[in-house]
Design an enzyme around this catalytic site. Structure first.
Site, PDB file in Angstrom:
ATOM      1  N   SER A  65       0.822  -1.213   0.000  1.00 24.55           N
ATOM      2  CA  SER A  65       0.000   0.000   0.000  1.00 24.55           C
ATOM      3  C   SER A  65       0.857   1.264   0.000  1.00 24.55           C
ATOM      4  O   SER A  65       2.022   1.255   0.397  1.00 24.55           O
ATOM      5  CB  SER A  65      -0.915   0.007   1.220  1.00 24.55           C
ATOM      6  OG  SER A  65      -1.670  -1.173   1.273  1.00 24.55           O
TER       7      SER A  65
HETATM    8  N1  SAM Z   1      -0.810  -4.193   3.864  1.00 30.60           N
HETATM    9  C1  SAM Z   1      -0.105  -4.787   2.744  1.00 30.60           C
HETATM   10  C2  SAM Z   1       1.304  -4.278   2.634  1.00 30.60           C
HETATM   11  O1  SAM Z   1       1.689  -3.398   3.392  1.00 30.60           O
HETATM   12  O2  SAM Z   1       2.012  -4.803   1.774  1.00 30.60           O
HETATM   13  C3  SAM Z   1      -0.796  -4.532   1.459  1.00 30.60           C
HETATM   14  C4  SAM Z   1      -1.993  -5.306   1.300  1.00 30.60           C
HETATM   15  S1  SAM Z   1      -2.619  -5.400  -0.327  1.00 30.60           S
HETATM   16  C5  SAM Z   1      -3.188  -3.803  -0.678  1.00 30.60           C
HETATM   17  C6  SAM Z   1      -4.088  -6.331   0.077  1.00 30.60           C
HETATM   18  C7  SAM Z   1      -3.815  -7.762   0.450  1.00 30.60           C
HETATM   19  O3  SAM Z   1      -5.026  -8.369   0.893  1.00 30.60           O
HETATM   20  C8  SAM Z   1      -3.313  -8.607  -0.716  1.00 30.60           C
HETATM   21  O4  SAM Z   1      -2.114  -9.221  -0.381  1.00 30.60           O
HETATM   22  C9  SAM Z   1      -4.438  -9.616  -0.923  1.00 30.60           C
HETATM   23  O5  SAM Z   1      -3.989 -10.864  -1.387  1.00 30.60           O
HETATM   24  C10 SAM Z   1      -5.019  -9.704   0.459  1.00 30.60           C
HETATM   25  N2  SAM Z   1      -6.380 -10.226   0.536  1.00 30.60           N
HETATM   26  C11 SAM Z   1      -7.438  -9.958  -0.267  1.00 30.60           C
HETATM   27  N3  SAM Z   1      -8.521 -10.652   0.158  1.00 30.60           N
HETATM   28  C12 SAM Z   1      -8.131 -11.336   1.263  1.00 30.60           C
HETATM   29  C13 SAM Z   1      -8.793 -12.228   2.159  1.00 30.60           C
HETATM   30  N4  SAM Z   1     -10.074 -12.553   2.028  1.00 30.60           N
HETATM   31  N5  SAM Z   1      -8.092 -12.751   3.179  1.00 30.60           N
HETATM   32  C14 SAM Z   1      -6.790 -12.443   3.352  1.00 30.60           C
HETATM   33  N6  SAM Z   1      -6.099 -11.621   2.531  1.00 30.60           N
HETATM   34  C15 SAM Z   1      -6.775 -11.071   1.507  1.00 30.60           C
END
Ligand code: SAM
Length: 224
Positions: A65
């Site tokens: 992010s």
């Molecule tokens: N906070 C993270 C970082 O600092 O790198 C960025 C997160 S990224 C914007 C969103 C993440 O949520 C992705 O890695 C995606 O695979 C995960 N995600 C989406 N749906 C999800 C779910 N139902 N359960 C767990 N992870 C999920």
């Protein structure tokens, strides 16, 4: 902090200025960002952009992010250091590292095993206190360790808040922070639980990759 012969110190200071300019004044949050080298969480091909205030690709179609948004969301959690936190969407582990510096206990869930493994590797050199990594569907929360004082969702949820996350919030002021809306854009929403009462407040627009799961977007709605 030299890495691959590059000293990122000046870039980090400039990023901190941008984060402050976006209204992040909590000194504990700013210090956690200062202590967390973002270049360790970015694939080598994008390392030179690590301190630009942008989301960057991390594989599996996902992103690390935008750092100012990470800071704003962390500030909105109002952590005092004693909280039990659940993070949904481990991604690169960057937000995980910042949370771990500011809370007492942390569980983080990611749906892609490869990202969890990479996040574990990214976090290892920081020697932070223990973190529980879970691979699975974060829209179901993680009942074995509930209730949580804070739940942070770092992916864009559809308009209806996943019920398991509300159920797993501490009824004594537990807080859920999540981007809520359409696939194109969401409103950063904070929900506080007191007894059975829920109070929601929004904090402006944002744009996240989708939260995919049983109580989120369906995989076939968002993936090709
Ligand atoms: N906070 C993270 C970082 O600092 O790198 C960025 C997160 S990224 C914007 C969103 C993440 O949520 C992705 O890695 C995606 O695979 C995960 N995600 C989406 N749906 C999800 C779910 N139902 N359960 C767990 N992870 C999920």
């Amino acid at each position: 902090m030299p890495a691959d012969g590059i000293d990122f110190t000046a870039q980090l200071e400039s990023l901190l200025e941008q984060v402050r300019a976006k209204g992040v004044r909590d000194s504990r949050v700013l210090e956690a960002i200062r202590q967390t080298p973002r270049h360790l969480f970015v694939p080598e091909s994008h390392r030179m952009y690590a301190y630009i205030d942008h989301a960057l690709p991390i594989g599996e179609g996902q992103t690390i992010s935008q750092p100012s948004l990470v800071a704003q969301m962390t500030q909105l959690l109002e952590l005092t250091g004693s909280e039990h936190v659940l993070e949904i969407g481990t991604g690169s582990g960057y937000q995980t590292a910042i949370l771990r510096r500011l809370c007492a206990r942390l569980t983080t869930i990611e749906r892609f095993p490869r990202l969890t493994l990479q996040a574990y590797r990214n976090l290892k050199p920081l020697n932070l206190p223990p973190i529980t990594f879970v691979i699975g569907d974060g829209t179901c929360g993680f009942p074995p360790y509930a209730p949580y004082d804070r739940i942070l969702v770092t992916a864009g949820a559809p308009p209806k808040i996943p019920q398991p996350l509300l159920d797993q919030l501490n009824p004594d002021g537990g807080t859920l922070l999540l981007p809520l809306g359409t696939r194109q854009y969401q409103l950063l929403t904070r929900v506080t639980k007191r007894g059975t009462r829920l109070r929601a407040k929004t904090f402006g627009e944002c744009m996240f990759v989708p939260l995919v799961g049983k109580y989120g977007w369906k995989a076939d709605e968002v993936e090709g």
